[in-house]
Scaffold this motif. Structure first.
Motif, PDB file in Angstrom:
ATOM      1  N   SER A 119      16.528  -5.189  18.189  1.00  0.00           N
ATOM      2  CA  SER A 119      15.239  -4.621  17.782  1.00  0.00           C
ATOM      3  C   SER A 119      15.377  -3.837  16.485  1.00  0.00           C
TER       4      SER A 119
ATOM      5  N   THR B 215       7.576  -2.264  18.634  1.00  0.00           N
ATOM      6  CA  THR B 215       9.011  -2.352  18.879  1.00  0.00           C
ATOM      7  C   THR B 215       9.642  -0.978  19.029  1.00  0.00           C
TER       8      THR B 215
ATOM      9  N   THR C 135      11.425  -0.006  22.401  1.00  0.00           N
ATOM     10  CA  THR C 135      12.856   0.299  22.326  1.00  0.00           C
ATOM     11  C   THR C 135      13.145   1.692  22.859  1.00  0.00           C
TER      12      THR C 135
END
Length: 634
Positions: free
Chosen positions: A357, A140, A144
């Motif tokens: 996120s 993530t 991101t």
């Protein structure tokens, strides 16, 4: 086609006004739900929206979350450089949504979990859960970072804002935004962003088609430039985009994103019923197809417009992913407000994605690590700790955005990250759901093997980029460009998208075979390694007995195949199925307990006074914060 020069329009006052208005509305939605739900403050509301969401906004949220700036900026550029074969991702989306809705969703929804990684502890052990959580955090943060970099790149190109200043500003805004509200705020903000995204795309499609000479001219020019060669059935796994790499490799990649990703599952289990969750996924499929069609069409229109003057080869832009914002300013610069609408479409859509996120990272870290180590935290300490985690992950994701500027095309970078991490994770959950014989040792060993294989090929490809013989970029012309830089001396170019320097002649043998594999197969490599390794280790260390595994946590392959027919459902599906408020287990029908009796399928009522009256995973296994009515929010 008219000659092109370096200069394009810049942001005007109305562009800033439109951009600011859309940003304020997006933030306002988050603030609204944060204020509205403050009296309902609980972990249940914060994590899963009280499980009262309907399918419509959840469907829009799912589409917006995974089709933000990466698709808006990267997909048209990919079509521009490599052709319209990108549209074949529509096939992959179909398989992905079907398997998610019919295989993974029922298990997650019926088990009553809040985090997908809770399933791994229920099915295997705590160690596997912790390992999977760490992998999710790495995945993530990497992804991101790419999402933060993409809109900052657009702002830099069309407004002249400093690139790094835009990145840090985006990170700061997202870090602030993620503390405003819970899942409801995220879902409704994403729904709004989805509408803005479609409007922004339609504006570009209409004006771009007019500027390029009409639909017929776009089609003709794309055909002459070989951009319409969609179906390439070459089975070579080294080819970047073919029918097989996109449909097969794309299915594995996106199934890792949708099927077992915390962000997706968290939205699905927030729905009021399983039917709403399933409908949200299928409605989301329509959204994915719409955005995909808009992105591919934008790429073809952009190619038709720049067929005789490629801005990238002419050094008007410094990176392929700047082509789309450059094109927008070129065709919409004379319409005050419209460039601002498109840039806001990319930028504000990313805000909700990144905020979700960061929020998910903070939630997973708090639940899986902090609470396990510090079980006696006070409510105030828990709140401050979780907010501090948001700041930590905001800084981490922003820092990762700086590294994303060196990853090449944003689409390939994003899907490569998902492939390297998502493939092994997909196999881990598949191991638990489809194979009751798999044990904890097999799960841990298979995960380690899959991660090693996928990162081996992924990192190797980054160090030794595949040559243009495998990527096969299509020709671009600069014959009608004005003010050409002296380095752009040829009328046609073939520059690999993900290579900034000539390919060295001193490349290892693996670089020509293993590292040159299509980035869409990274997920399949990790999936195969994890699944094969997990099954082999389980068999060698003593497989689990199917009767010892809770039926709600598995959907064996044999049962899944038999359940496709009514007759097969009655013959094979003995491990358990769910419908409404009924639980069918081992051939016996239990209805919801009423009073002190329970009625069986044969009509006999059993007195259960003084006995355990019902079974739920939450009650039997461990306390789940998402189902506590009076737990502390964070």
């Amino acid at each position: 086609m008219e000659s092109h020069s370096r200069g394009v329009g810049t942001f005007q006052v109305w562009d800033y006004v439109v951009f600011a208005c859309l940003f304020v509305v997006s933030s306002g939605i988050g603030v609204f739900f944060a204020v509205k739900e403050r009296k309902k403050a609980s972990s249940r509301e914060f994590l899963v929206g009280g499980r009262q969401m309907s399918c419509g906004p959840v469907a829009l949220s799912l589409t917006a979350s995974f089709m933000s700036a990466v698709t808006v900026l990267g997909a048209p550029s990919d079509v521009y450089r490599f052709g319209a074969s990108f549209v074949l991702f529509g096939i992959a989306y179909l398989f992905v949504i079907f398997f998610t809705a019919e295989l993974f969703l029922p298990v997650f929804y019926r088990s009553g979990i809040t985090s997908t990684y809770e399933y791994l502890q229920l099915r295997f052990c705590k160690g596997v859960r912790m390992a999977a959580t760490l992998i999710y955090m790495v995945q993530t943060i990497l992804y991101t970072g790419v999402v933060v970099y993409a809109p900052a790149l657009a702002l830099n190109q069309v407004t002249g804002f400093d690139l790094w200043g835009s990145i840090f500003a985006t990170g700061i805004v997202c870090t602030f935004y993620c503390t405003l509200g819970g899942l409801k705020a995220v879902v409704w903000t994403d729904a709004f962003q989805m509408v803005v995204m479609v409007v922004g795309f339609l504006t570009v499609l209409v004006q771009g088609t007019v500027k390029a000479g009409g639909v017929a001219a776009v089609w003709s020019m794309s055909q002459r430039g070989d951009r319409l060669q969609v179906f390439d059935f070459d089975p070579d796994p080294l080819r970047r985009h073919t029918f097989w790499t996109i449909s097969v490799g794309g299915t594995f990649t996106w199934l890792g994103i949708y099927g077992v990703n915390q962000s997706t599952i968290q939205r699905c289990i927030s729905c009021k019923t399983e039917s709403h969750a399933r409908w949200a996924l299928y409605l989301n499929l329509l959204g994915l197809w719409i955005i995909l069609l808009c992105a591919v069409s934008s790429g073809l229109i952009m190619y038709a417009f720049y067929a005789t003057c490629d801005p990238w080869s002419a050094n008007y832009v410094s990176a392929p992913d700047q082509l789309m914002p450059y094109f927008v300013m070129d065709i919409l610069g004379s319409f005050p407000g419209l460039p601002g609408l498109f840039v806001a479409c990319a930028f504000s859509g990313t805000l909700s994605t990144v905020a979700a996120s960061i929020n998910a990272l903070a939630t997973v870290t708090f639940e899986d690590f902090v609470k396990q180590c510090c079980k006696d935290l006070s409510n105030r300490a828990a709140t401050y700790t979780s907010k501090g985690l948001c700041v930590v992950f905001g800084v981490a994701c922003t820092s990762m955005a700086v590294a994303a500027s060196y990853m090449g095309g944003v689409v390939q970078a994003a899907l490569s990250i998902h492939g390297m991490c998502g493939g092994p994770m997909l196999a881990l959950f598949s191991l638990g759901i489809l194979f009751p014989c798999a044990n904890a040792k097999g799960a841990a060993g298979g995960l380690a093997l899959g991660i090693a294989l996928s990162f081996w090929v992924g990192v190797g490809a980054f160090v030794y980029p595949p040559s243009s013989l495998n990527t096969r970029p299509l020709e671009l012309s600069t014959e009608d460009c004005l003010l050409l830089n002296t380095t752009a001396v040829a009328n046609t170019t073939q520059i690999p998208l993900n290579s900034t320097s000539p390919v060295s002649s001193h490349r290892p043998v693996l670089a020509e075979v293993w590292y040159s594999m299509s980035y869409l197969y990274y997920s399949a490599v990790g999936f195969t390694g994890t699944l094969a390794g997990g099954l082999l280790i389980s068999l060698l260390t003593g497989p689990s007995r199917p009767q010892d595994v809770n039926a709600d946590l598995t959907r064996p392959l044999a049962d899944l195949i038999c359940c496709c027919s009514e007759r097969g459902r009655g013959m094979c599906c003995s491990r358990g199925s769910y419908e409404g408020d009924k639980l069918t287990l081992e051939g016996m029908d239990f209805t919801t307990v009423q009073g002190k009796h329970i009625e069986h399928s044969d009509g006999i009522k059993e007195d259960i006074s003084g006995k355990k009256q019902s079974y739920t995973l939450q009650r039997e296994c461990y306390t789940n914060a998402g189902f506590l009515k009076e737990s502390q929010s964070f």
